[in-house]
Motif scaffolding. Sequence first.
Motif, PDB file in Angstrom:
ATOM      1  N   LEU A 109       0.831  -1.204   0.000  1.00 11.87           N
ATOM      2  CA  LEU A 109       0.000   0.000   0.000  1.00 11.87           C
ATOM      3  C   LEU A 109       0.865   1.254   0.000  1.00 11.87           C
ATOM      4  O   LEU A 109       0.599   2.206  -0.747  1.00 11.87           O
ATOM      5  CB  LEU A 109      -0.924  -0.002   1.222  1.00 11.87           C
ATOM      6  CG  LEU A 109      -1.734   1.284   1.470  1.00 11.87           C
ATOM      7  CD1 LEU A 109      -2.621   1.603   0.278  1.00 11.87           C
ATOM      8  CD2 LEU A 109      -2.565   1.147   2.743  1.00 11.87           C
ATOM      9  N   ILE A 110       1.914   1.254   0.812  1.00 12.87           N
ATOM     10  CA  ILE A 110       2.773   2.432   0.908  1.00 12.87           C
ATOM     11  C   ILE A 110       3.528   2.676  -0.395  1.00 12.87           C
ATOM     12  O   ILE A 110       3.689   3.823  -0.829  1.00 12.87           O
ATOM     13  CB  ILE A 110       3.748   2.283   2.095  1.00 12.87           C
ATOM     14  CG1 ILE A 110       2.974   2.381   3.409  1.00 12.87           C
ATOM     15  CG2 ILE A 110       4.833   3.351   2.049  1.00 12.87           C
ATOM     16  CD1 ILE A 110       2.212   3.684   3.608  1.00 12.87           C
ATOM     17  N   ASP A 111       3.979   1.605  -1.049  1.00 11.57           N
ATOM     18  CA  ASP A 111       4.648   1.770  -2.346  1.00 11.57           C
ATOM     19  C   ASP A 111       3.689   2.380  -3.372  1.00 11.57           C
ATOM     20  O   ASP A 111       4.073   3.240  -4.176  1.00 11.57           O
ATOM     21  CB  ASP A 111       5.161   0.422  -2.856  1.00 11.57           C
ATOM     22  CG  ASP A 111       6.361  -0.084  -2.062  1.00 11.57           C
ATOM     23  OD1 ASP A 111       6.968   0.722  -1.327  1.00 11.57           O
ATOM     24  OD2 ASP A 111       6.677  -1.286  -2.170  1.00 11.57           O
ATOM     25  N   SER A 112       2.432   1.942  -3.344  1.00  5.24           N
ATOM     26  CA  SER A 112       1.425   2.493  -4.258  1.00  5.24           C
ATOM     27  C   SER A 112       1.118   3.949  -3.914  1.00  5.24           C
ATOM     28  O   SER A 112       0.951   4.794  -4.800  1.00  5.24           O
ATOM     29  CB  SER A 112       0.140   1.663  -4.195  1.00  5.24           C
ATOM     30  OG  SER A 112       0.365   0.344  -4.640  1.00  5.24           O
ATOM     31  N   LEU A 113       1.052   4.249  -2.617  1.00  2.46           N
ATOM     32  CA  LEU A 113       0.809   5.622  -2.178  1.00  2.46           C
ATOM     33  C   LEU A 113       1.951   6.537  -2.613  1.00  2.46           C
ATOM     34  O   LEU A 113       1.725   7.658  -3.087  1.00  2.46           O
ATOM     35  CB  LEU A 113       0.658   5.657  -0.654  1.00  2.46           C
ATOM     36  CG  LEU A 113       0.399   7.025  -0.017  1.00  2.46           C
ATOM     37  CD1 LEU A 113      -0.935   7.597  -0.479  1.00  2.46           C
ATOM     38  CD2 LEU A 113       0.436   6.920   1.510  1.00  2.46           C
ATOM     39  N   ASP A 114       3.172   6.052  -2.482  1.00  2.00           N
ATOM     40  CA  ASP A 114       4.355   6.808  -2.892  1.00  2.00           C
ATOM     41  C   ASP A 114       4.270   7.165  -4.378  1.00  2.00           C
ATOM     42  O   ASP A 114       4.487   8.319  -4.779  1.00  2.00           O
ATOM     43  CB  ASP A 114       5.602   5.968  -2.602  1.00  2.00           C
ATOM     44  CG  ASP A 114       6.899   6.758  -2.701  1.00  2.00           C
ATOM     45  OD1 ASP A 114       6.852   8.005  -2.692  1.00  2.00           O
ATOM     46  OD2 ASP A 114       7.968   6.123  -2.774  1.00  2.00           O
ATOM     47  N   ALA A 115       3.932   6.169  -5.202  1.00  2.00           N
ATOM     48  CA  ALA A 115       3.814   6.399  -6.645  1.00  2.00           C
ATOM     49  C   ALA A 115       2.665   7.356  -6.957  1.00  2.00           C
ATOM     50  O   ALA A 115       2.788   8.250  -7.810  1.00  2.00           O
ATOM     51  CB  ALA A 115       3.609   5.070  -7.366  1.00  2.00           C
ATOM     52  N   TYR A 116       1.545   7.184  -6.272  1.00  2.00           N
ATOM     53  CA  TYR A 116       0.374   8.046  -6.486  1.00  2.00           C
ATOM     54  C   TYR A 116       0.696   9.508  -6.191  1.00  2.00           C
ATOM     55  O   TYR A 116       0.226  10.420  -6.887  1.00  2.00           O
ATOM     56  CB  TYR A 116      -0.769   7.567  -5.598  1.00  2.00           C
ATOM     57  CG  TYR A 116      -1.982   8.465  -5.591  1.00  2.00           C
ATOM     58  CD1 TYR A 116      -2.797   8.580  -6.713  1.00  2.00           C
ATOM     59  CD2 TYR A 116      -2.319   9.196  -4.451  1.00  2.00           C
ATOM     60  CE1 TYR A 116      -3.915   9.406  -6.704  1.00  2.00           C
ATOM     61  CE2 TYR A 116      -3.430  10.025  -4.430  1.00  2.00           C
ATOM     62  CZ  TYR A 116      -4.225  10.127  -5.563  1.00  2.00           C
ATOM     63  OH  TYR A 116      -5.325  10.946  -5.549  1.00  2.00           O
ATOM     64  N   LEU A 117       1.533   9.729  -5.179  1.00  2.00           N
ATOM     65  CA  LEU A 117       1.892  11.093  -4.784  1.00  2.00           C
ATOM     66  C   LEU A 117       3.035  11.668  -5.617  1.00  2.00           C
ATOM     67  O   LEU A 117       3.402  12.832  -5.438  1.00  2.00           O
ATOM     68  CB  LEU A 117       2.280  11.112  -3.299  1.00  2.00           C
ATOM     69  CG  LEU A 117       1.152  10.805  -2.306  1.00  2.00           C
ATOM     70  CD1 LEU A 117       1.720  10.621  -0.903  1.00  2.00           C
ATOM     71  CD2 LEU A 117       0.100  11.906  -2.318  1.00  2.00           C
ATOM     72  N   GLY A 118       3.597  10.847  -6.524  1.00  2.00           N
ATOM     73  CA  GLY A 118       4.685  11.328  -7.369  1.00  2.00           C
ATOM     74  C   GLY A 118       6.049  11.225  -6.727  1.00  2.00           C
ATOM     75  O   GLY A 118       6.949  12.002  -7.041  1.00  2.00           O
ATOM     76  N   PHE A 119       6.218  10.271  -5.811  1.00  2.00           N
ATOM     77  CA  PHE A 119       7.490  10.018  -5.129  1.00  2.00           C
ATOM     78  C   PHE A 119       8.047  11.278  -4.450  1.00  2.00           C
ATOM     79  O   PHE A 119       9.141  11.754  -4.772  1.00  2.00           O
ATOM     80  CB  PHE A 119       8.523   9.438  -6.103  1.00  2.00           C
ATOM     81  CG  PHE A 119       8.054   8.196  -6.794  1.00  2.00           C
ATOM     82  CD1 PHE A 119       8.031   6.980  -6.133  1.00  2.00           C
ATOM     83  CD2 PHE A 119       7.599   8.247  -8.113  1.00  2.00           C
ATOM     84  CE1 PHE A 119       7.578   5.820  -6.769  1.00  2.00           C
ATOM     85  CE2 PHE A 119       7.143   7.098  -8.756  1.00  2.00           C
ATOM     86  CZ  PHE A 119       7.138   5.884  -8.079  1.00  2.00           C
ATOM     87  N   PRO A 120       7.293  11.847  -3.517  1.00  2.00           N
ATOM     88  CA  PRO A 120       7.757  13.065  -2.833  1.00  2.00           C
ATOM     89  C   PRO A 120       9.014  12.813  -2.015  1.00  2.00           C
ATOM     90  O   PRO A 120       9.223  11.716  -1.488  1.00  2.00           O
ATOM     91  CB  PRO A 120       6.575  13.422  -1.918  1.00  2.00           C
ATOM     92  CG  PRO A 120       5.884  12.113  -1.677  1.00  2.00           C
ATOM     93  CD  PRO A 120       6.016  11.356  -2.964  1.00  2.00           C
ATOM     94  N   LYS A 121       9.847  13.828  -1.912  1.00  2.00           N
ATOM     95  CA  LYS A 121      11.098  13.731  -1.156  1.00  2.00           C
ATOM     96  C   LYS A 121      10.942  14.213   0.286  1.00  2.00           C
ATOM     97  O   LYS A 121      11.731  13.829   1.155  1.00  2.00           O
ATOM     98  CB  LYS A 121      12.186  14.557  -1.845  1.00  2.00           C
ATOM     99  CG  LYS A 121      12.558  14.074  -3.240  1.00  2.00           C
ATOM    100  CD  LYS A 121      13.262  12.739  -3.198  1.00  2.00           C
ATOM    101  CE  LYS A 121      13.759  12.333  -4.582  1.00  2.00           C
ATOM    102  NZ  LYS A 121      14.393  10.985  -4.559  1.00  2.00           N
ATOM    103  N   TYR A 122       9.934  15.076   0.522  1.00  2.00           N
ATOM    104  CA  TYR A 122       9.795  15.690   1.842  1.00  2.00           C
ATOM    105  C   TYR A 122       8.339  15.660   2.304  1.00  2.00           C
ATOM    106  O   TYR A 122       7.415  15.698   1.489  1.00  2.00           O
ATOM    107  CB  TYR A 122      10.273  17.150   1.804  1.00  2.00           C
ATOM    108  CG  TYR A 122      11.675  17.305   1.280  1.00  2.00           C
ATOM    109  CD1 TYR A 122      12.779  17.115   2.109  1.00  2.00           C
ATOM    110  CD2 TYR A 122      11.902  17.625  -0.059  1.00  2.00           C
ATOM    111  CE1 TYR A 122      14.070  17.246   1.622  1.00  2.00           C
ATOM    112  CE2 TYR A 122      13.191  17.754  -0.555  1.00  2.00           C
ATOM    113  CZ  TYR A 122      14.270  17.565   0.291  1.00  2.00           C
ATOM    114  OH  TYR A 122      15.546  17.685  -0.199  1.00  2.00           O
ATOM    115  N   ASP A 123       8.156  15.626   3.624  1.00  2.00           N
ATOM    116  CA  ASP A 123       6.807  15.705   4.179  1.00  2.00           C
ATOM    117  C   ASP A 123       6.400  17.178   4.332  1.00  2.00           C
ATOM    118  O   ASP A 123       7.195  18.073   4.012  1.00  2.00           O
ATOM    119  CB  ASP A 123       6.731  14.932   5.505  1.00  2.00           C
ATOM    120  CG  ASP A 123       7.443  15.613   6.665  1.00  2.00           C
ATOM    121  OD1 ASP A 123       7.866  16.776   6.544  1.00  2.00           O
ATOM    122  OD2 ASP A 123       7.581  14.978   7.726  1.00  2.00           O
ATOM    123  N   PRO A 124       5.180  17.483   4.786  1.00  2.00           N
ATOM    124  CA  PRO A 124       4.744  18.887   4.864  1.00  2.00           C
ATOM    125  C   PRO A 124       5.573  19.757   5.799  1.00  2.00           C
ATOM    126  O   PRO A 124       5.536  20.987   5.704  1.00  2.00           O
ATOM    127  CB  PRO A 124       3.299  18.768   5.382  1.00  2.00           C
ATOM    128  CG  PRO A 124       2.858  17.411   4.971  1.00  2.00           C
ATOM    129  CD  PRO A 124       4.076  16.555   5.085  1.00  2.00           C
TER     130      PRO A 124
END
Length: 214
Positions: A109-124
């Motif tokens: 799920l987390i790998d899919s979430l990462d891809a969905y978000l465009g592989f972000p480098k930083y959190d908010p």
Amino acid sequence: MTPQKEDYLKAIMELGGDKQLVNNKQIGQALSVSAASVTEMSAKLLKDGLISHIPYQGVQITEKGQLVANKLIRKHRLWEVFLSEKLDFNWDEVHDEAELLEHVSSDKLIDSLDAYLGFPKYDPHGGVIPDKDGRIEVSDSRPLIELEAGSRFVIREVDDDQEFLAYLLGKGVKLSVPYLLMEVEPYEGPLTFETHDHQSYQISFKAAGKIYVQ
């Protein structure tokens, strides 16, 4: 691995336990638990080879423990990005929700979430997101309190503390905006800085110690 063990490892990691010893008081304050609870859990983590321990000085996370902690940090920070970018949560609202989600999220799920978000480098909050193997880039940011008046800087990261984030939100202080440090009052007085269009901000010395800049 229980959620409680994961939380302890993450807390030790975020307290700098990959580079230095962290004592029971620091861990207890970070997790809002008693000294006895910290001692009990530390014994379990030590037995599992996730931390090392020097009597009367503190604990340090092992390489094995770092991988576990960083994978949990990755889950937490990706959920924070999702909540902020996709559901319009303020940056002081995402932490508690991400705490709940991180423990019930599979690696797939987390790998899919990462891809969905465009592989972000930083959190908010500017925290670096570890990769899927648990590796994390070392930040070269430094505390704002180390700068002198006249320095130009950009805020890259702030402490992930709900009360502190609400304080910054109220001040209007943001990441990735160029600022000029105008004044640092003596004896740990407030710091004043401004944007290129002369919008002025003033924060306490204590707050400046929780802001990391380049």
